[in-house]
Each structure stands twice: as C-alpha cells, then as structure tokens.
Write an enzyme that holds these catalytic residues in place. Structure first.
Site, PDB file in Angstrom:
ATOM      1  N   GLU A  41      -3.537   9.391  18.594  1.00 23.35           N
ATOM      2  CA  GLU A  41      -3.987  10.799  18.742  1.00 23.35           C
ATOM      3  C   GLU A  41      -5.098  11.098  17.737  1.00 23.35           C
ATOM      4  OE1 GLU A  41      -0.747   9.929  18.532  1.00 23.35           O
ATOM      5  OE2 GLU A  41      -0.180  10.299  20.613  1.00 23.35           O
TER       6      GLU A  41
ATOM      7  N   GLN B  86       0.838  -1.206   0.000  1.00 27.60           N
ATOM      8  CA  GLN B  86       0.000   0.000   0.000  1.00 27.60           C
ATOM      9  C   GLN B  86       0.871   1.253   0.000  1.00 27.60           C
ATOM     10  OE1 GLN B  86      -1.863   0.686   3.784  1.00 27.60           O
ATOM     11  NE2 GLN B  86      -3.543   1.864   2.907  1.00 27.60           N
ATOM     12  N   GLY B  87       0.845   2.002  -1.094  1.00 24.08           N
ATOM     13  CA  GLY B  87       1.658   3.216  -1.176  1.00 24.08           C
ATOM     14  C   GLY B  87       0.809   4.454  -0.909  1.00 24.08           C
ATOM     15  N   TYR B  88       0.576   4.745   0.351  1.00 25.45           N
ATOM     16  CA  TYR B  88      -0.181   5.939   0.731  1.00 25.45           C
ATOM     17  C   TYR B  88       0.754   6.977   1.371  1.00 25.45           C
ATOM     18  CZ  TYR B  88      -4.971   3.926   0.176  1.00 25.45           C
ATOM     19  OH  TYR B  88      -6.146   3.394  -0.289  1.00 25.45           O
ATOM     20  N   SER B  89       1.384   6.606   2.515  1.00 20.83           N
ATOM     21  CA  SER B  89       2.137   7.591   3.299  1.00 20.83           C
ATOM     22  C   SER B  89       3.359   8.110   2.542  1.00 20.83           C
ATOM     23  CB  SER B  89       2.642   6.969   4.612  1.00 20.83           C
ATOM     24  OG  SER B  89       1.571   6.413   5.317  1.00 20.83           O
TER      25      SER B  89
ATOM     26  N   SER C 123       4.900  -1.086   4.033  1.00 20.93           N
ATOM     27  CA  SER C 123       5.094  -2.454   4.517  1.00 20.93           C
ATOM     28  C   SER C 123       5.152  -3.380   3.324  1.00 20.93           C
ATOM     29  CB  SER C 123       3.918  -2.884   5.411  1.00 20.93           C
ATOM     30  OG  SER C 123       3.792  -2.008   6.495  1.00 20.93           O
TER      31      SER C 123
ATOM     32  N   GLU D  20     -14.696  -6.220   7.640  1.00 23.22           N
ATOM     33  CA  GLU D  20     -14.490  -6.315   9.076  1.00 23.22           C
ATOM     34  C   GLU D  20     -13.372  -5.378   9.525  1.00 23.22           C
ATOM     35  OE1 GLU D  20     -13.050  -7.031  12.483  1.00 23.22           O
ATOM     36  OE2 GLU D  20     -11.948  -8.460  11.223  1.00 23.22           O
TER      37      GLU D  20
HETATM   38  C1  LIG Z   1       4.156  -0.617  11.502  1.00 20.20           C
HETATM   39  C2  LIG Z   1       3.709   0.406  10.477  1.00 20.20           C
HETATM   40  C3  LIG Z   1       3.332  -0.005   9.208  1.00 20.20           C
HETATM   41  C4  LIG Z   1       2.935   0.936   8.251  1.00 20.20           C
HETATM   42  N1  LIG Z   1       2.614   0.487   6.991  1.00 20.20           N
HETATM   43  C5  LIG Z   1       2.245   1.390   6.041  1.00 20.20           C
HETATM   44  C6  LIG Z   1       1.969   0.960   4.693  1.00 20.20           C
HETATM   45  O1  LIG Z   1       2.070  -0.236   4.364  1.00 20.20           O
HETATM   46  N2  LIG Z   1       1.628   1.880   3.781  1.00 20.20           N
HETATM   47  C7  LIG Z   1       1.503   3.206   4.097  1.00 20.20           C
HETATM   48  O2  LIG Z   1       1.137   3.990   3.213  1.00 20.20           O
HETATM   49  N3  LIG Z   1       1.787   3.666   5.344  1.00 20.20           N
HETATM   50  C8  LIG Z   1       2.155   2.779   6.330  1.00 20.20           C
HETATM   51  N4  LIG Z   1       2.466   3.220   7.601  1.00 20.20           N
HETATM   52  C9  LIG Z   1       2.464   4.659   7.878  1.00 20.20           C
HETATM   53  C10 LIG Z   1       1.329   5.128   8.767  1.00 20.20           C
HETATM   54  O3  LIG Z   1       0.113   5.157   8.073  1.00 20.20           O
HETATM   55  C11 LIG Z   1       1.730   6.525   9.297  1.00 20.20           C
HETATM   56  O4  LIG Z   1       2.900   6.369  10.073  1.00 20.20           O
HETATM   57  C12 LIG Z   1       0.653   7.145  10.142  1.00 20.20           C
HETATM   58  O5  LIG Z   1      -0.469   7.468   9.368  1.00 20.20           O
HETATM   59  C13 LIG Z   1       1.171   8.433  10.858  1.00 20.20           C
HETATM   60  O6  LIG Z   1       1.748   9.291   9.951  1.00 20.20           O
HETATM   61  P1  LIG Z   1       3.222   9.887  10.174  1.00 20.20           P
HETATM   62  O7  LIG Z   1       4.137   8.760  10.493  1.00 20.20           O
HETATM   63  O8  LIG Z   1       3.532  10.747   9.020  1.00 20.20           O
HETATM   64  O9  LIG Z   1       3.119  10.777  11.476  1.00 20.20           O
HETATM   65  P2  LIG Z   1       2.550  12.267  11.576  1.00 20.20           P
HETATM   66  O10 LIG Z   1       1.220  12.333  10.887  1.00 20.20           O
HETATM   67  O11 LIG Z   1       3.601  13.221  11.148  1.00 20.20           O
HETATM   68  O12 LIG Z   1       2.334  12.393  13.120  1.00 20.20           O
HETATM   69  C14 LIG Z   1       3.385  12.702  14.045  1.00 20.20           C
HETATM   70  C15 LIG Z   1       2.777  12.856  15.426  1.00 20.20           C
HETATM   71  O13 LIG Z   1       1.847  13.951  15.416  1.00 20.20           O
HETATM   72  C16 LIG Z   1       0.565  13.512  15.829  1.00 20.20           C
HETATM   73  N5  LIG Z   1      -0.483  14.192  15.053  1.00 20.20           N
HETATM   74  C17 LIG Z   1      -0.507  14.384  13.709  1.00 20.20           C
HETATM   75  N6  LIG Z   1      -1.646  15.012  13.340  1.00 20.20           N
HETATM   76  C18 LIG Z   1      -2.368  15.213  14.482  1.00 20.20           C
HETATM   77  C19 LIG Z   1      -3.637  15.787  14.769  1.00 20.20           C
HETATM   78  N7  LIG Z   1      -4.405  16.273  13.790  1.00 20.20           N
HETATM   79  N8  LIG Z   1      -4.061  15.786  16.071  1.00 20.20           N
HETATM   80  C20 LIG Z   1      -3.280  15.267  17.062  1.00 20.20           C
HETATM   81  N9  LIG Z   1      -2.063  14.723  16.850  1.00 20.20           N
HETATM   82  C21 LIG Z   1      -1.618  14.674  15.578  1.00 20.20           C
HETATM   83  C22 LIG Z   1       0.536  12.017  15.520  1.00 20.20           C
HETATM   84  O14 LIG Z   1      -0.399  11.332  16.332  1.00 20.20           O
HETATM   85  C23 LIG Z   1       1.975  11.626  15.845  1.00 20.20           C
HETATM   86  O15 LIG Z   1       2.137  11.432  17.225  1.00 20.20           O
HETATM   87  C24 LIG Z   1       2.879   2.308   8.583  1.00 20.20           C
HETATM   88  C25 LIG Z   1       3.259   2.722   9.858  1.00 20.20           C
HETATM   89  C26 LIG Z   1       3.677   1.806  10.798  1.00 20.20           C
HETATM   90  C27 LIG Z   1       4.090   2.278  12.156  1.00 20.20           C
END
Ligand SMILES: Cc1cc2nc3c(=O)[nH]c(=O)nc-3n(C[C@H](O)[C@H](O)[C@H](O)COP(=O)(O)OP(=O)(O)OC[C@H]3O[C@@H](n4cnc5c(N)ncnc54)[C@H](O)[C@@H]3O)c2cc1C
Length: 396
Positions: A380, A130-133, A165, A248
């Site tokens: 959060e 999944q290429g989202y982040s 992942s 689910e």
């Molecule tokens: C084990 C694992 C597997 C993953 N696998 C994938 C994958 O296969 N494909 C994919 O696309 N992504 C994947 N991800 C990424 C995941 O979706 C992101 O890490 C997640 O959405 C958080 O984004 P970020 O890391 O950019 O953190 P940020 O969004 O930058 O957040 C940083 C901090 O700020 C807080 N924060 C941000 N916005 C707010 C708000 N509005 N209110 C309060 N607090 C806030 C967050 O809670 C966090 O503590 C994976 C992540 C993990 C840990």
C-alpha cells in the site's frame, strides 16, 4: 535500446554460475538453502559457511571499495550476482551488515567506527540486525518512541522494537532512537549501534504463520551504550537511516527466485501430466504457468530498469516502488499457483521427504511470501508512492 548485457558482464555471470554449481549442494539438500534467517540452526550454519566462502573471494560485499574488503563492483555486476544467487537458492548474505550498515558507516561513520565494524561485516564474522520498527511505528516510522537519554558518556535506552529479523542471532543492532522528544518527529531521532549481548537487552521470538522463528520483539531496559556508538550527529539520525540509496535496490533477487520456482513447477507439471497426475487441470495449469512466466519476465525487466537508472548514477524514485510491489506480489502469485497446481501432494511438508513433492516448498512459500509484501515498506505504501511521485496524483 540494447537489452543485452556487455560481454564482460556475461563472462561474470558465467563465473558466478560455475562457482554456485561447485559450492551448493544439489537435489533434495537444496531445501537447506535460502532460508538462512527464518531457518533451522543447520540452515543458519550452512548460510554462515557459505558467506565465509563468498568473503574469501571478496564477493560478500562486492559493492564495497577494495580498501574495506569489497571489489569495487558496479550496479550491473551486483544485479547479475544477486539474480544468479537467488535462482540457485544460495543463502543471501546478512543484508543488514553488508547492504545497510556498512555503506552507511562509510558515509557517516567516524574512522574508529569504520575500523571497528567494517572488517567484521566483510569477513562474515559479525552479524547485524535492524532495530527500526516498533509496535506503534512501522509505515509511520518517524513516530518511533524508543528513547535514548544522555547520561555522562553513555546513552541510556528504554523502549521496544518489533519484527526485528535475526535479533536472536545477531551480535549487534543498528537502531533508531528518539533523543529529543520535543523536536518535530523527524528531527529528534538518532542512529545508534548497540551490542545485543549487553545488560538490559532482551528478545522474545515471534513465530510466523509458517511456524518459523525469523523475527523477534526486542526490549530495552536501561541499556547503556557509549556515546561513541552514535553514527552521525545527534538528532540527525533520520537522515543517516535513510541514506540507503546508493546500492542495488532493484528487487532482482525476487525475480530470480520467482523464475526458479516457476521452472521447478513447470518441470513438475510436465512429469505429473505424463503420469495423469494433474486431476484434469492440465490445460488450466498450462495457461496459468505461461502467464506467470511472462509476468516473471516483466518483473525481471522492471528490476533491470531500476538498476539501469542507478548505473547511470541517478537515484531511482517511484520505479523501485513499482518493482518492489510487483515482484513481492508476483512471488505470492507464483506460490499460490504452485499450491493449486500441485494439490494435496504439494502439501506434504519436507519432514516427510519420501512423500513431499518439491519438498513441500510451495506451501511454505505461500505463507512466507506474504511477509515480503510487508517488509521494507508495504504494497500500500509503494502504491501511495507510485500514485503521488509517479503519476502526480494528489495525496490521499
Ligand atoms: C518478514 C518481515 C521482516 C521484517 N524485518 C524487520 C527488521 O528486521 N527490522 C525492522 O525494523 N522491521 C522489520 N519488519 C517490519 C516492517 O518494516 C513493517 O512491518 C512494515 O514497515 C509495516 O509496518 P507495520 O507492520 O507497523 O504495519 P502498519 O504500518 O501499521 O500498517 C498496517 C496496514 O495499514 C496500511 N497502511 C499504513 N499506512 C498507510 C498509508 N499511509 N497508506 C495506505 N495504507 C497504509 C499498511 O499497508 C498495512 O496494510 C519486518 C516485517 C516483515 C513482514
């Protein structure tokens, strides 16, 4: 209110349990299960083999219609299956293909896309990621910057994804790309299918704090993808990508896993206290374990609550955020208690099987469980949803 499962659901549970008992190794070897994505090559091979066994029984995509290789299974059966699989530490099948892309293609895919991709997912032959982040876009996903520019019959992709992942093992990626940089941020995004073995696609491992390689950075340099790989309409990809609502999503897997870890820990503590091995912490351990067993039951019922809403044909809202935040954090509390109850003997890693108690699994779980409070929407973000949609509080 009747908390019991129907007799046919109980019969299904018994069938799953019997199958798992027959198909999974027992004892020390079961450390080889469960960590299929971040695991070793041997664990990955084991997971693939297990997925094929499930596929042969039409249980790999039980929630899909029969015509696509599924079993027309309802939400409650999916919940039972997932709960038992997690308790047994069975490798969880490729969720990206089976739970995310497959149902999206059924809703938005062309006939050709369905024919091309669904059979490979249902038979566990083709793996997806999944290429989202992106580096600057996680919680605020709609700000993503990876661009796809139309050039004749192709899109040309440039940019970077992160935390992907399984990108190192997947054959294909479904991804969100920006196709109209001028439009408001949700309205210029498209949903594309990209083969991972294609010129300009490269990935670099990201090693987690447990030393595992599960996710990656992925780079796109003039990657060409035919326009037929667009799912849904151009610039409407945000809505395609968000259409993951009808399967689910109770979080029951984490409830099953927490309970299994607790049962193992209780068995360990019983044995250790007989041998005088809890260093005088027996009473505290008893209380903590009792508390966590209660919490794991609470978590199970929170998950059932989400499933029941879905089984009624409704879409859960803040209820899934409650379950997600509670169960992912519970997983971490259970792991932390395991580390504390076991003390130093619990920290020997499985590489020294003779000395490692419970295969060092709690130290590993302590580190890995942090990621589950982040993946799929951080705690959060879940609390923000609970506050605004659940409690009606003003947005911060
Ligand atoms: C084990 C694992 C597997 C993953 N696998 C994938 C994958 O296969 N494909 C994919 O696309 N992504 C994947 N991800 C990424 C995941 O979706 C992101 O890490 C997640 O959405 C958080 O984004 P970020 O890391 O950019 O953190 P940020 O969004 O930058 O957040 C940083 C901090 O700020 C807080 N924060 C941000 N916005 C707010 C708000 N509005 N209110 C309060 N607090 C806030 C967050 O809670 C966090 O503590 C994976 C992540 C993990 C840990």
């Amino acid at each position: 209110m009747d908390y019991r499962f129907a007799p046919e659901e109980e019969a299904f549970r018994a069938e799953i349990k019997a199958f798992l008992k027959e198909s999974l190794p027992v004892g020390d070897e079961d450390a080889e299960q469960g960590e299929e994505i971040a695991g070793t090559d041997a664990q990955w091979q084991f997971a693939r083999g297990f997925q094929k066994q499930l596929a042969a029984k039409n249980w790999l995509v039980p929630h899909w219609p029969k015509q696509y290789g599924g079993n027309d299974m309802g939400i409650m059966e999916q919940v039972i299956m997932r709960e038992e699989m997690s308790y047994a530490r069975a490798p969880i099948p490729d969720i990206f293909g089976t739970n995310m892309l497959g149902p999206v293609l059924m809703l938005y895919g062309t006939e050709e896309q369905k024919k091309q991709h669904l059979p490979g997912i249902a038979s566990a032959e083709v793996m997806w990621c999944q290429g989202y982040s992106e580096p600057g876009s996680g919680s605020d996903l709609a700000s993503l910057q990876t661009k796809a520019v139309r050039d004749g019959d192709d899109y040309v992709i440039n940019g970077q994804k992160i935390w992907t992942s399984n990108a190192h093992r997947a054959d294909w990626m479904f991804m969100l790309v920006r196709t109209d940089p001028e439009a408001p941020k949700h309205k210029g995004i498209s949903f594309l299918l990209t083969p991972t073995r294609t010129p300009g696609f490269s990935h670099r491992p990201l090693i987690n704090m447990a030393g595992q390689h599960g996710f990656n950075e992925v780079f796109f340099e003039d990657v060409r993808v035919p326009v037929q790989n667009l799912v849904g309409e151009e610039n409407r990809g945000w809505y395609v990508g968000a259409a993951l609502l009808d399967f689910e999503r109770s979080g029951i897997g984490q409830a099953g896993a927490a309970r299994r870890n607790l049962d193992d820990l209780v068995a360990y503590a019983r044995q250790a206290s007989k041998n005088g091995g809890l260093n005088g912490k027996g009473e505290a351990a008893r209380n903590k374990l009792a508390e966590l067993i209660i919490e794991s039951e609470v978590g199970r019922f929170l998950a059932y609550r989400v499933a029941t809403i879905q089984a009624r044909g409704e879409v859960p809202n803040y209820e899934s955020s409650v379950s997600k935040a509670y169960l992912s954090e519970l997983g971490h509390r259970v792991a932390a208690t395991g580390v504390s109850v076991m003390g130093l003997p619990g920290q020997v890693r499985p590489e020294s099987p003779r000395w490692a108690k419970l295969r060092g699994s709690f130290v590993l779980a302590y580190m890995v469980s942090v990621g589950l409070t982040i993946a799929g929407g951080t705690s959060e973000i879940q609390r923000g949803i609970i506050a605004s949609r659940g409690l009606g509080l003003p947005r911060g």
